[in-house]
Design a protein around this motif. Structure first.
Motif, PDB file in Angstrom:
ATOM      1  N   GLU A   4      28.726  43.889  43.551  1.00 50.18           N
ATOM      2  CA  GLU A   4      30.112  43.495  43.288  1.00 50.18           C
ATOM      3  C   GLU A   4      30.596  44.073  41.962  1.00 50.18           C
ATOM      4  OE1 GLU A   4      31.497  39.347  41.998  1.00 50.18           O
ATOM      5  OE2 GLU A   4      31.764  39.336  44.188  1.00 50.18           O
ATOM      6  N   LYS A   5      31.813  44.582  41.969  1.00 52.96           N
ATOM      7  CA  LYS A   5      32.381  45.158  40.756  1.00 52.96           C
ATOM      8  C   LYS A   5      33.891  44.934  40.743  1.00 52.96           C
ATOM      9  CE  LYS A   5      32.933  49.505  38.196  1.00 52.96           C
ATOM     10  NZ  LYS A   5      32.680  50.973  38.201  1.00 52.96           N
ATOM     11  N   VAL A   6      34.414  44.523  39.612  1.00 54.10           N
ATOM     12  CA  VAL A   6      35.856  44.348  39.479  1.00 54.10           C
ATOM     13  C   VAL A   6      36.490  45.699  39.166  1.00 54.10           C
ATOM     14  CG1 VAL A   6      37.713  43.280  38.151  1.00 54.10           C
ATOM     15  CG2 VAL A   6      35.633  41.982  38.668  1.00 54.10           C
ATOM     16  N   MET A   7      37.364  46.153  40.029  1.00 51.17           N
ATOM     17  CA  MET A   7      38.073  47.412  39.841  1.00 51.17           C
ATOM     18  C   MET A   7      39.476  47.104  39.296  1.00 51.17           C
ATOM     19  SD  MET A   7      35.759  49.495  40.805  1.00 51.17           S
ATOM     20  CE  MET A   7      36.680  51.028  40.851  1.00 51.17           C
ATOM     21  N   LYS A   8      39.800  47.653  38.157  1.00 49.06           N
ATOM     22  CA  LYS A   8      41.063  47.336  37.495  1.00 49.06           C
ATOM     23  C   LYS A   8      42.178  48.267  37.953  1.00 49.06           C
ATOM     24  CE  LYS A   8      38.810  45.609  33.301  1.00 49.06           C
ATOM     25  NZ  LYS A   8      38.669  45.772  31.836  1.00 49.06           N
ATOM     26  N   GLY A   9      43.299  47.660  38.341  1.00 50.45           N
ATOM     27  CA  GLY A   9      44.485  48.436  38.662  1.00 50.45           C
ATOM     28  C   GLY A   9      45.277  48.737  37.399  1.00 50.45           C
ATOM     29  N   GLN A  10      46.530  49.152  37.573  1.00 52.04           N
ATOM     30  CA  GLN A  10      47.389  49.473  36.442  1.00 52.04           C
ATOM     31  C   GLN A  10      47.901  48.177  35.797  1.00 52.04           C
ATOM     32  OE1 GLN A  10      48.086  52.438  35.050  1.00 52.04           O
ATOM     33  NE2 GLN A  10      46.620  53.381  36.465  1.00 52.04           N
ATOM     34  N   ILE A  11      47.280  47.813  34.693  1.00 47.62           N
ATOM     35  CA  ILE A  11      47.580  46.534  34.063  1.00 47.62           C
ATOM     36  C   ILE A  11      49.018  46.483  33.553  1.00 47.62           C
ATOM     37  CG2 ILE A  11      46.958  45.009  32.146  1.00 47.62           C
ATOM     38  CD1 ILE A  11      44.070  45.964  32.502  1.00 47.62           C
ATOM     39  N   MET A  18      55.307  41.231  36.656  1.00 47.40           N
ATOM     40  CA  MET A  18      55.237  39.801  36.366  1.00 47.40           C
ATOM     41  C   MET A  18      56.363  39.366  35.425  1.00 47.40           C
ATOM     42  SD  MET A  18      52.910  38.220  38.042  1.00 47.40           S
ATOM     43  CE  MET A  18      52.725  36.707  37.099  1.00 47.40           C
ATOM     44  N   LYS A  19      56.805  40.239  34.559  1.00 50.19           N
ATOM     45  CA  LYS A  19      57.871  39.885  33.628  1.00 50.19           C
ATOM     46  C   LYS A  19      59.163  39.538  34.370  1.00 50.19           C
ATOM     47  CE  LYS A  19      60.071  41.313  29.303  1.00 50.19           C
ATOM     48  NZ  LYS A  19      60.178  42.342  28.254  1.00 50.19           N
ATOM     49  N   LYS A  20      59.308  40.074  35.581  1.00 54.83           N
ATOM     50  CA  LYS A  20      60.508  39.775  36.370  1.00 54.83           C
ATOM     51  C   LYS A  20      60.578  38.294  36.752  1.00 54.83           C
ATOM     52  CE  LYS A  20      60.694  44.429  38.375  1.00 54.83           C
ATOM     53  NZ  LYS A  20      60.576  45.236  39.618  1.00 54.83           N
ATOM     54  N   PHE A  91      54.447  36.174  27.298  1.00 55.40           N
ATOM     55  CA  PHE A  91      53.002  36.306  27.085  1.00 55.40           C
ATOM     56  C   PHE A  91      52.217  35.611  28.196  1.00 55.40           C
ATOM     57  CE2 PHE A  91      49.079  34.375  25.520  1.00 55.40           C
ATOM     58  CZ  PHE A  91      48.358  35.524  25.215  1.00 55.40           C
ATOM     59  N   LEU A  92      52.638  34.412  28.569  1.00 58.51           N
ATOM     60  CA  LEU A  92      51.906  33.662  29.590  1.00 58.51           C
ATOM     61  C   LEU A  92      51.934  34.380  30.940  1.00 58.51           C
ATOM     62  CD1 LEU A  92      53.004  30.003  28.761  1.00 58.51           C
ATOM     63  CD2 LEU A  92      50.822  31.092  28.245  1.00 58.51           C
ATOM     64  N   TYR A  93      53.031  35.044  31.247  1.00 61.42           N
ATOM     65  CA  TYR A  93      53.153  35.727  32.530  1.00 61.42           C
ATOM     66  C   TYR A  93      52.515  37.119  32.519  1.00 61.42           C
ATOM     67  CZ  TYR A  93      56.424  32.346  34.622  1.00 61.42           C
ATOM     68  OH  TYR A  93      57.002  31.225  35.177  1.00 61.42           O
ATOM     69  N   THR A  94      52.535  37.786  31.376  1.00 64.06           N
ATOM     70  CA  THR A  94      52.141  39.205  31.356  1.00 64.06           C
ATOM     71  C   THR A  94      50.976  39.538  30.429  1.00 64.06           C
ATOM     72  OG1 THR A  94      53.609  39.816  29.520  1.00 64.06           O
ATOM     73  CG2 THR A  94      54.586  39.759  31.746  1.00 64.06           C
ATOM     74  N   ASN A  95      50.597  38.616  29.556  1.00 60.88           N
ATOM     75  CA  ASN A  95      49.600  38.849  28.503  1.00 60.88           C
ATOM     76  C   ASN A  95      50.081  39.873  27.481  1.00 60.88           C
ATOM     77  OD1 ASN A  95      47.116  37.625  27.755  1.00 60.88           O
ATOM     78  ND2 ASN A  95      46.104  39.605  27.963  1.00 60.88           N
ATOM     79  N   CYS A  96      51.367  40.135  27.471  1.00 61.70           N
ATOM     80  CA  CYS A  96      52.021  40.981  26.480  1.00 61.70           C
ATOM     81  C   CYS A  96      53.177  40.172  25.879  1.00 61.70           C
ATOM     82  CB  CYS A  96      52.576  42.263  27.109  1.00 61.70           C
ATOM     83  SG  CYS A  96      51.341  43.261  27.982  1.00 61.70           S
ATOM     84  N   VAL A  97      53.672  40.612  24.725  1.00 60.75           N
ATOM     85  CA  VAL A  97      54.787  39.892  24.125  1.00 60.75           C
ATOM     86  C   VAL A  97      55.665  40.868  23.351  1.00 60.75           C
ATOM     87  CG1 VAL A  97      53.474  39.299  22.027  1.00 60.75           C
ATOM     88  CG2 VAL A  97      55.451  37.908  22.709  1.00 60.75           C
TER      89      VAL A  97
END
Length: 290
Positions: A4-11, A18-20, A91-97
């Motif tokens: 098993e491996k977590v493959m990361k998409g375009q964060i 998500m900001k929408k 931040f809560l929705y996107t982990n960015c601010v």
């Protein structure tokens, strides 16, 4: 599971999408009324609960009250500005601010109140990257108030490099006693000690009026961090004469300075006997601790 491996998409793409959802009334299941004008802002319980323990507890408390109508009642947060609340939601929705100098310190305070350590880190980094002569005192004040040692240290280094301009700023006069004492413990200040004393004297005068206290009461702790031992004996004598008018400098501060002049024995553990970066040379400095 094996293999098993977590493959990361375009964060970042995810964050944009998500900001929408931030303050999107469609499919929202909770409404907040923010600020003194009660601006309505919409959110989603599942996201806020998953991302923030404070919101999770808030919603759980509402559920325990039992009335089905409670879920329709808005949460009122009158002491928070809409801009700050929306930035926290981002931040809560996107982990960015998205930060600006206007709200960054309030975001720092909010991150601590809501237990959002990553948001605290981001706001602190933003403040460090955007330090200026105008905002450095406010950043130092925030660092001391909220016990943010890294922000405090970066801010003091900045003030060391721009000492005179920061000390001349309005923000310097607005520093709390604790914040000013932190600053006066710095060896890197680029001012002579007599100049530092005069700026501290101005701070004391202003704050005595603001706090409706005597000059001696306001000055007592702060002046103890001024390094009188760095001054020549003639300067200390003149200062003692002036001090008879307002008792701004406690007697023990003069006693400690005179004791060093008399004994000429440096104490390496005494910060009041260390030259700062901006200290002008005086004859007796050859006896100081290095």
């Amino acid at each position: 599971m094996a293999g098993e491996k977590v493959m990361k998409g375009q964060i970042l793409d995810f964050a944009v999408q998500m900001k929408k959802l931030v303050n999107n009334k469609e499919h929202s299941d909770i409404k907040f009324l923010i600020g003194p004008n009660r601006k309505p802002i919409y959110a989603h319980r599942a996201i806020l609960s998953a991302r923030c323990a404070v919101f999770k507890a808030m919603f759980a408390d509402q559920s325990q009250r039992g009335a089905s109508g409670d879920r329709e009642v808005p949460f009122v947060l009158s002491d928070m500005s809409p801009d700050v609340f929306l930035a926290m939601l981002e931040f809560l929705y996107t982990n960015c601010v998205t930060l600006t100098p206007k709200i960054a310190i309030d975001i720092l305070a909010t991150s601590l109140e809501y237990g959002l350590d990553e948001l605290r880190r981001l706001s602190s980094e933003f403040l460090v990257e955007n330090l200026s002569v105008q905002n450095a005192p406010e950043c130092l004040q925030a660092a001391v108030t909220y016990s943010q040692e890294e922000l405090r240290d970066h801010t003091i280094v900045f003030i060391d490099e721009h000492t005179e301009n920061v000390f001349k700023s309005k923000g310097f006069q607005e520093l709390s006693e604790d914040a000013l004492m932190e600053l006066l413990m710095s060896d890197g200040l680029q001012l002579d000690e007599m100049d530092i004393f005069n700026f501290v004297k101005d701070w004391v005068t202003v704050n005595a009026v603001v706090l409706n206290k005597s000059v001696s009461d306001v000055a007592r702790k702060v002046v103890s961090k001024v390094r009188l031992a760095l001054l020549a004996s003639s300067e200390i004598e003149e200062m003692e004469k002036d001090n008879k008018k307002d008792n701004l400098v406690p007697v023990e501060c003069f006693n400690n300075a005179w004791k060093f002049h008399a004994m000429k024995k440096p104490d390496a553990e005494n910060p009041l006997q260390k030259k700062r970066s901006g200290t002008m040379n005086r004859e007796h400095h050859s006896y100081l601790a290095h």
